[in-house]
Motif scaffolding. Structure first.
Motif, PDB file in Angstrom:
ATOM      1  N   LEU A 260      37.642  27.025   7.427  1.00 45.01           N
ATOM      2  CA  LEU A 260      37.656  27.208   8.876  1.00 45.01           C
ATOM      3  C   LEU A 260      36.478  28.057   9.325  1.00 45.01           C
ATOM      4  CD1 LEU A 260      39.140  26.805  11.565  1.00 45.01           C
ATOM      5  CD2 LEU A 260      40.469  28.870  11.047  1.00 45.01           C
ATOM      6  N   ALA A 261      36.201  29.132   8.602  1.00 42.63           N
ATOM      7  CA  ALA A 261      35.073  29.979   8.981  1.00 42.63           C
ATOM      8  C   ALA A 261      33.757  29.235   8.852  1.00 42.63           C
ATOM      9  CB  ALA A 261      35.061  31.235   8.097  1.00 42.63           C
ATOM     10  N   LEU A 262      33.600  28.457   7.787  1.00 48.02           N
ATOM     11  CA  LEU A 262      32.344  27.724   7.595  1.00 48.02           C
ATOM     12  C   LEU A 262      32.159  26.659   8.665  1.00 48.02           C
ATOM     13  CD1 LEU A 262      29.845  27.170   5.866  1.00 48.02           C
ATOM     14  CD2 LEU A 262      31.237  25.634   4.485  1.00 48.02           C
ATOM     15  N   ASN A 263      33.202  25.906   8.976  1.00 44.55           N
ATOM     16  CA  ASN A 263      33.075  24.874  10.000  1.00 44.55           C
ATOM     17  C   ASN A 263      32.832  25.477  11.380  1.00 44.55           C
ATOM     18  OD1 ASN A 263      33.562  23.091   7.952  1.00 44.55           O
ATOM     19  ND2 ASN A 263      35.641  22.601   8.573  1.00 44.55           N
ATOM     20  N   THR A 264      33.460  26.623  11.658  1.00 48.53           N
ATOM     21  CA  THR A 264      33.207  27.294  12.939  1.00 48.53           C
ATOM     22  C   THR A 264      31.762  27.759  13.032  1.00 48.53           C
ATOM     23  OG1 THR A 264      35.518  28.023  13.003  1.00 48.53           O
ATOM     24  CG2 THR A 264      33.958  29.168  14.435  1.00 48.53           C
ATOM     25  N   ALA A 265      31.254  28.354  11.953  1.00 45.97           N
ATOM     26  CA  ALA A 265      29.853  28.781  11.956  1.00 45.97           C
ATOM     27  C   ALA A 265      28.915  27.583  12.094  1.00 45.97           C
ATOM     28  CB  ALA A 265      29.548  29.543  10.662  1.00 45.97           C
ATOM     29  N   PHE A 266      29.271  26.468  11.461  1.00 47.22           N
ATOM     30  CA  PHE A 266      28.450  25.254  11.591  1.00 47.22           C
ATOM     31  C   PHE A 266      28.415  24.781  13.042  1.00 47.22           C
ATOM     32  CE2 PHE A 266      28.041  20.617  11.575  1.00 47.22           C
ATOM     33  CZ  PHE A 266      26.875  20.463  10.837  1.00 47.22           C
ATOM     34  N   GLY A 267      29.580  24.791  13.709  1.00 45.88           N
ATOM     35  CA  GLY A 267      29.605  24.380  15.109  1.00 45.88           C
ATOM     36  C   GLY A 267      28.813  25.311  16.007  1.00 45.88           C
ATOM     37  N   VAL A 268      28.869  26.631  15.739  1.00 44.34           N
ATOM     38  CA  VAL A 268      28.100  27.585  16.546  1.00 44.34           C
ATOM     39  C   VAL A 268      26.607  27.360  16.375  1.00 44.34           C
ATOM     40  CG1 VAL A 268      27.552  30.028  16.820  1.00 44.34           C
ATOM     41  CG2 VAL A 268      29.937  29.307  16.573  1.00 44.34           C
ATOM     42  N   LEU A 274      21.281  22.801  19.709  1.00 39.74           N
ATOM     43  CA  LEU A 274      21.227  21.807  20.779  1.00 39.74           C
ATOM     44  C   LEU A 274      20.860  22.448  22.115  1.00 39.74           C
ATOM     45  CD1 LEU A 274      24.379  19.650  19.887  1.00 39.74           C
ATOM     46  CD2 LEU A 274      21.982  19.129  19.418  1.00 39.74           C
ATOM     47  N   TYR A 275      21.300  23.685  22.333  1.00 35.97           N
ATOM     48  CA  TYR A 275      20.924  24.387  23.565  1.00 35.97           C
ATOM     49  C   TYR A 275      19.418  24.632  23.607  1.00 35.97           C
ATOM     50  CZ  TYR A 275      20.538  28.152  26.994  1.00 35.97           C
ATOM     51  OH  TYR A 275      20.160  28.932  28.067  1.00 35.97           O
ATOM     52  N   LEU A 276      18.843  25.017  22.476  1.00 37.46           N
ATOM     53  CA  LEU A 276      17.394  25.238  22.435  1.00 37.46           C
ATOM     54  C   LEU A 276      16.628  23.928  22.583  1.00 37.46           C
ATOM     55  CD1 LEU A 276      17.182  27.879  19.563  1.00 37.46           C
ATOM     56  CD2 LEU A 276      17.067  28.277  22.033  1.00 37.46           C
ATOM     57  N   VAL A 283      28.053  23.141  24.149  1.00 37.13           N
ATOM     58  CA  VAL A 283      29.317  23.732  23.695  1.00 37.13           C
ATOM     59  C   VAL A 283      30.269  22.644  23.224  1.00 37.13           C
ATOM     60  CG1 VAL A 283      31.292  25.103  24.398  1.00 37.13           C
ATOM     61  CG2 VAL A 283      29.014  25.703  25.225  1.00 37.13           C
ATOM     62  N   LEU A 284      30.376  21.572  23.999  1.00 34.05           N
ATOM     63  CA  LEU A 284      31.234  20.457  23.607  1.00 34.05           C
ATOM     64  C   LEU A 284      30.759  19.834  22.300  1.00 34.05           C
ATOM     65  CD1 LEU A 284      33.559  18.513  24.248  1.00 34.05           C
ATOM     66  CD2 LEU A 284      31.929  17.144  25.588  1.00 34.05           C
ATOM     67  N   CYS A 285      29.469  19.656  22.152  1.00 33.15           N
ATOM     68  CA  CYS A 285      28.921  19.073  20.915  1.00 33.15           C
ATOM     69  C   CYS A 285      29.181  19.982  19.715  1.00 33.15           C
ATOM     70  CB  CYS A 285      27.424  18.832  21.071  1.00 33.15           C
ATOM     71  SG  CYS A 285      26.996  17.603  22.323  1.00 33.15           S
TER      72      CYS A 285
END
Length: 676
Positions: A260-268, A274-276, A283-285
């Motif tokens: 869970l921590a790894l997937n959350t960090a991957f999403g962040v 993508l923002y850059l 955020v949705l992506c």
């Protein structure tokens, strides 16, 4: 008249064994096979038809593994269990609600920009149609359309024109004027409006409520549930079962929290990238990318689709789309191949086939939710299979550990007579343990399995011959390999840990070559390695001679045929210091070894005899049978130790000046100074 096939010899004389009944011989295997199939069919049917209930329960159980460490942490602050569980569940509910609200806002924003995205996509499609590839595609499509229309024109008849309706008699034909009808809808009532708005979200809200209610009770009754599982798994050995359950719970908690921590960090990281880049709705992506990483194999591909489509829809060119693809191509391999093994080892502990099959099974059973839960649920089953004896088949079917042990694998390959596969298997295991430990823990134990099958009479002469040839080739190929400690990537690790992790063999102690070996022990034939009459004894003798040679001791192998009464007089003892008789026996007491030892003493009365009797399946009978030898050894390790001890004792009693004689031919230069 008594049938001989039904008579056996007991302690008090002949006894008649009962003939197998038709129920025992025929019906019982069918019942034993049908019963598990019926049980599994009922379980699968129950999971399928009760998915509305079982899906929330499964999600709650998986969340309990994630939230369990947090509850334990709050309990360390002297908080009551009810307060700790309540705070944990409320915090989780707040996070889920915040994520749901954020996703809703992002989706609404995305839907509002759909017309603008549609115009950009249409312009890109028009530009693609004007390209050579687009024109070629249109040309092929027109050809297919023309062939299809021509086939329909030839096969379908033209419809006949309908005749006009006949006019009434005596009245001229007249045209009927259409009548305009206006439909007015009744305005919905407030209750209907509320039902229309809330019906799409009623089922997700109900599922979410069931999840948190079950989660609350699981966290509150955690110890009680553990005790009940212990009772089901086996209450005879409470210590072993309790330790296994606690270990399984800790392993699953660490794995799920790390995932869970790894997937959350991957999403962040994906959202920030993508923002850059400038992709809309980052955020949705990011949330979608984090969720899709729970899906095996296809998750990385599916998570990249949404941001790439948005990048292609917002920009007239292709630079943003290419940059988004590069972002995923860089982050996904680093996360999956570098960070995941560092955090929780070899991913899920599942075999690749099991991951794929479990994804297909749970998707068919529970739909998209089953796809997300497939890997965690199967990981739970594998952990249970490793700790519960009745569920061991789950670990065999889905675990990433080899289906066969190294001993079984080696025996299966020598049984097939495939020398190349046997050598490849040896090279793989010898990366993690020494040569002597490989012989002791793999080869000789596999020969014990072969001796058992030979005693049962299931091995054909062709199979025995293939085994002898394969073993001879293997021993010859390993003659130049040094018998030293584990090296390479595992040089700084404990050999026992390495071998246990790799599933290979346990290491034997590494003994140095005696520095002051008497000259008589270094000459060829100082140790006569004599084989028994078994078809595998020659291979065991060759292994013993090779290990002794790597310690600087001159060894010579003598086949059993050379020790027969008629040919023993031709045996030249030469400079023999000790005679080692080796046999791998199964079933029955090898009386021929005592007769062989007696003949050797008549021929070489001054040479001590070591009997290496490696019995298989006769542990309880070993004390009842004794060998008339000076030294006995029950394994390769004991035989080598006994020979080295005799050589060192000879050097102590009668020391000789050390000569600069060259090492034996079978001893590689780099082996000098090393041991087994």
């Amino acid at each position: 008249m008594v049938n001989r096939s039904s008579v056996g010899l007991g302690m008090d004389g002949p006894s008649i064994r009962p003939r197998p009944t038709r129920v025992t011989a025929a019906e019982r295997p069918k019942a034993a096979l049908a019963s598990p199939l019926i049980v599994w069919a009922i379980l699968v049917a129950g999971l399928y038809f009760g998915r509305e209930i079982f899906i929330p329960i499964a999600i709650a159980l998986l969340l309990s593994f994630v939230l369990g460490p947090l509850v334990n942490y709050l309990r360390r602050w002297r908080l009551p269990r009810l307060v700790a569980v309540g705070l944990t569940v409320l915090m989780t509910l707040g996070i889920v609600g915040a994520l749901g609200t954020l996703i809703g806002i992002q989706v609404a924003d995305l839907v509002g920009d759909v017309p603008r995205y549609r115009a950009t996509i249409e312009r890109k499609l028009d530009s693609l149609r004007d390209s050579p590839a687009g024109r070629m595609t249109d040309y092929v499509a027109n050809i297919g359309r023309a062939i299809h229309n021509a086939g329909n024109a030839d096969t379908q008849p033209k419809p006949a024109a309908a005749p006009p309706p006949p006019a009434a008699k005596g009245e001229p034909p007249s045209e009927r004027k259409p009548m305009l009808v206006e439909m007015t809808a009744t305005p919905p009532s407030p209750l209907e409006t509320a039902s229309t708005l809330l019906s799409p979200i009623m089922q997700p809200l109900a599922t979410l409520g069931i999840v948190f209610v079950v989660l609350l009770f699981v966290l509150m009754q955690r110890e009680d549930l553990r005790d009940r599982l212990v009772r089901l798994a086996g209450s005879r050995d409470l210590h072993r079962t309790t330790v296994a359950m606690d270990d399984a719970a800790k392993r699953l908690s660490r794995y799920f929290v790390a995932q869970l921590a790894l997937n959350t960090a991957f999403g962040v990281v994906i959202g920030a990238g993508l923002y850059l880049i400038g992709v809309p709705n980052p955020v949705l992506c990011g949330i979608v990318s984090a969720l899709m990483r729970f899906v095996p194999y296809l998750g990385a591909f599916l998570s990249a689709l949404l941001p790439m489509l948005l990048a292609a829809a917002i920009e007239p060119g292709w630079n943003m789309t290419i940059a988004t693809a590069i972002l995923f191509l860089i982050l996904e391999p680093i996360t999956g191949q570098v960070i995941e093994p560092m955090l929780y080892g070899q991913s899920t502990g599942l075999s690749p086939t099991a991951v794929l099959v479990s994804a297909l099974f749970w998707t068919w059973l529970w739909g998209p939710v089953g796809l997300l839960l497939s890997t965690p649920l199967t990981a739970c089953l594998v952990v249970l299979g490793r700790h519960a004896d009745h569920l061991e088949f789950l670990d065999v079917l889905f675990g990433d550990r080899p289906a066969l042990t190294p001993v079984q694998n080696f025996y299966q390959r020598i049984l097939a007579g495939d020398s190349e596969e046997v050598l490849g298997h040896a090279e793989l295991i010898l990366q993690h343990c020494s040569l002597s430990s490989y012989y002791e823990d793999v080869v000789l134990k596999a020969l014990e399995l072969a001796a058992r099958d030979a005693a049962r009479g299931v091995l054909t002469p062709a199979q025995k011959s293939a085994m002898r040839g394969t073993l001879s080739e293997l021993i010859d190929d390993l003659a130049d390999r040094a018998d030293g400690p584990v090296g390479g990537a595992h040089r700084d690790k404990d050999p026992a840990d390495v071998c246990e992790a790799e599933g290979a063999c346990s290491p034997l102690p590494v003994h140095p070559i005696p520095g002051d070996l008497p000259e008589g022990w270094t000459r060829e034939g100082a140790v006569l390695c004599i084989s028994g009459r078994g078809f595998l004894d020659a291979a065991a003798v060759a292994i013993l001679a090779q290990i002794l040679a790597k310690r600087g001791i001159g060894a010579r192998t003598v086949p059993f045929s050379e020790t027969a009464s008629a040919r023993l007089s031709r045996l030249d003892p030469g400079a023999a210091q000790i005679a080692c008789v080796v046999s791998i026996a199964h079933g029955g007491e090898p009386q021929h070894l005592n007769r062989l030892i007696a003949r050797l003493r008549q021929r070489m009365p001054a040479v001590p005899v070591l009997a290496g009797l490696w019995l298989t399946g006769q542990e309880e009978r070993r004390p009842t049978f004794t060998l008339d030898a000076d030294i006995t050894a029950r394994s390769l390790h004991e035989a080598v130790e006994a020979v080295l001890a005799a050589a060192e004792a000879d050097a102590t009693v009668a020391p000789r000046p050390r000569t600069e004689a060259p090492a034996p031919a079978a001893l590689a230069p780099e082996v000098v100074g090393q041991g087994a």
